[in-house]
Design a protein around this motif. Structure first.
Motif, short mmCIF file in Angstrom:
data_model
loop_
_atom_site.label_atom_id
_atom_site.label_comp_id
_atom_site.label_asym_id
_atom_site.label_seq_id
_atom_site.Cartn_x
_atom_site.Cartn_y
_atom_site.Cartn_z
N TYR A 36 40.40 44.94 24.10
CA TYR A 36 39.46 46.05 24.02
C TYR A 36 38.32 45.90 25.02
O TYR A 36 37.98 46.84 25.73
CB TYR A 36 38.90 46.15 22.60
N ARG A 37 37.75 44.71 25.11
CA ARG A 37 36.64 44.48 26.05
C ARG A 37 37.08 44.63 27.50
O ARG A 37 36.35 45.19 28.32
CB ARG A 37 36.05 43.08 25.84
N SER A 38 38.27 44.12 27.84
CA SER A 38 38.72 44.24 29.23
C SER A 38 39.03 45.69 29.57
O SER A 38 38.73 46.15 30.67
CB SER A 38 39.95 43.37 29.46
N LYS A 39 39.60 46.44 28.65
CA LYS A 39 39.88 47.86 28.88
C LYS A 39 38.58 48.62 29.10
O LYS A 39 38.48 49.46 30.01
CB LYS A 39 40.63 48.42 27.68
N LYS A 40 37.57 48.32 28.31
CA LYS A 40 36.27 48.96 28.45
C LYS A 40 35.64 48.61 29.79
O LYS A 40 35.06 49.47 30.47
CB LYS A 40 35.36 48.51 27.30
N GLN A 41 35.75 47.36 30.21
CA GLN A 41 35.16 46.92 31.47
C GLN A 41 35.84 47.57 32.67
O GLN A 41 35.19 47.96 33.62
CB GLN A 41 35.23 45.40 31.57
N VAL A 42 37.16 47.71 32.62
CA VAL A 42 37.89 48.35 33.71
C VAL A 42 37.46 49.81 33.84
O VAL A 42 37.33 50.33 34.95
CB VAL A 42 39.41 48.23 33.50
N LYS A 43 37.22 50.47 32.73
CA LYS A 43 36.78 51.87 32.78
C LYS A 43 35.38 51.99 33.36
O LYS A 43 35.06 52.96 34.05
CB LYS A 43 36.80 52.48 31.38
N GLU A 44 34.50 51.03 33.10
CA GLU A 44 33.11 51.12 33.51
C GLU A 44 32.87 50.70 34.95
O GLU A 44 32.01 51.26 35.62
CB GLU A 44 32.23 50.27 32.59
N GLU A 46 33.36 50.63 38.75
CA GLU A 46 33.90 51.60 39.70
C GLU A 46 34.89 50.98 40.69
O GLU A 46 35.83 51.64 41.11
CB GLU A 46 32.74 52.25 40.45
N ARG A 47 34.72 49.74 41.07
CA ARG A 47 35.59 49.15 42.09
C ARG A 47 37.03 48.97 41.61
O ARG A 47 37.94 48.80 42.40
CB ARG A 47 35.04 47.83 42.60
N TYR A 48 37.25 49.03 40.30
CA TYR A 48 38.61 48.95 39.78
C TYR A 48 39.34 50.29 39.84
O TYR A 48 40.52 50.37 39.56
CB TYR A 48 38.61 48.45 38.34
N HIS A 49 38.62 51.36 40.21
CA HIS A 49 39.21 52.69 40.25
C HIS A 49 39.80 53.02 41.63
O HIS A 49 40.46 54.05 41.76
CB HIS A 49 38.17 53.75 39.88
N VAL A 50 39.56 52.21 42.62
CA VAL A 50 40.08 52.47 43.97
C VAL A 50 41.16 51.44 44.28
O VAL A 50 41.14 50.32 43.78
CB VAL A 50 38.96 52.39 45.03
N PRO A 51 42.13 51.83 45.12
CA PRO A 51 43.17 50.86 45.49
C PRO A 51 42.57 49.69 46.29
O PRO A 51 41.60 49.86 47.01
CB PRO A 51 44.12 51.67 46.37
N ASN A 52 43.16 48.54 46.15
CA ASN A 52 42.71 47.39 46.92
C ASN A 52 43.92 46.65 47.48
O ASN A 52 45.04 46.80 47.01
CB ASN A 52 41.82 46.45 46.09
N GLU A 53 43.67 45.86 48.49
CA GLU A 53 44.73 45.10 49.13
C GLU A 53 44.36 43.62 49.09
O GLU A 53 43.27 43.23 49.50
CB GLU A 53 44.90 45.54 50.58
N MET A 54 45.26 42.81 48.58
CA MET A 54 45.01 41.38 48.48
C MET A 54 45.89 40.64 49.48
O MET A 54 47.08 40.92 49.58
CB MET A 54 45.29 40.86 47.07
N THR A 55 45.27 39.69 50.18
CA THR A 55 45.99 38.87 51.14
C THR A 55 45.86 37.42 50.72
O THR A 55 44.75 36.92 50.52
CB THR A 55 45.40 39.06 52.56
N PHE A 56 46.98 36.75 50.55
CA PHE A 56 47.00 35.34 50.17
C PHE A 56 47.40 34.53 51.40
O PHE A 56 48.44 34.77 51.99
CB PHE A 56 48.01 35.10 49.06
N ASN A 57 46.55 33.58 51.79
CA ASN A 57 46.89 32.73 52.93
C ASN A 57 46.31 31.33 52.71
O ASN A 57 45.81 31.03 51.63
CB ASN A 57 46.39 33.35 54.25
N ASP A 58 46.36 30.49 53.73
CA ASP A 58 45.89 29.11 53.59
C ASP A 58 44.39 29.03 53.37
O ASP A 58 43.88 28.05 52.82
CB ASP A 58 46.26 28.30 54.85
N GLU A 59 43.65 30.05 53.79
CA GLU A 59 42.19 30.03 53.64
C GLU A 59 41.74 30.51 52.27
O GLU A 59 40.59 30.38 51.91
CB GLU A 59 41.57 30.91 54.72
N GLY A 60 42.65 31.11 51.51
CA GLY A 60 42.29 31.59 50.17
C GLY A 60 42.79 32.99 49.94
O GLY A 60 43.75 33.44 50.56
N ILE A 61 42.12 33.70 49.06
CA ILE A 61 42.49 35.06 48.72
C ILE A 61 41.44 36.00 49.28
O ILE A 61 40.24 35.81 49.05
CB ILE A 61 42.59 35.23 47.19
N GLN A 62 41.88 37.01 50.01
CA GLN A 62 40.97 38.01 50.56
C GLN A 62 41.30 39.34 49.90
O GLN A 62 42.45 39.74 49.82
CB GLN A 62 41.14 38.13 52.07
#
Length: 66
Positions: A36-44, A46-62
């Motif tokens: 319930y708390r995570s669902k509420k937080q995702v709704k509130e 804003e950055r979770y409402h736009v698509p994002n791109e994740m890159t995994f490499n030797d330097e970490g996660i971008q």
């Protein structure tokens, strides 16, 4: 622990039932509350409402937001 105490005769059957009910309440309540708390937080947030791109490499996660 309650079952061991029941077998040893240190507690009654009614008490073991209360222990089991309390255990089920705690085991079920915590995951539901977290969901319930995570669902509420995702709704509130804003950055979770736009698509994002994740890159995994030797330097970490971008993470790049659109």
């Amino acid at each position: 622990m309650g079952i061991i105490m029941l077998v040893m005769g240190k507690i009654k059957l009614v008490q073991i039932i209360f222990y089991l009910v309390a255990a089920v309440v705690f085991i079920v309540y915590t995951p539901l509350l977290l969901k319930y708390r995570s669902k509420k937080q995702v709704k509130e947030i804003e950055r979770y409402h736009v698509p994002n791109e994740m890159t995994f490499n030797d330097e970490g996660i971008q993470v790049e937001f659109a």
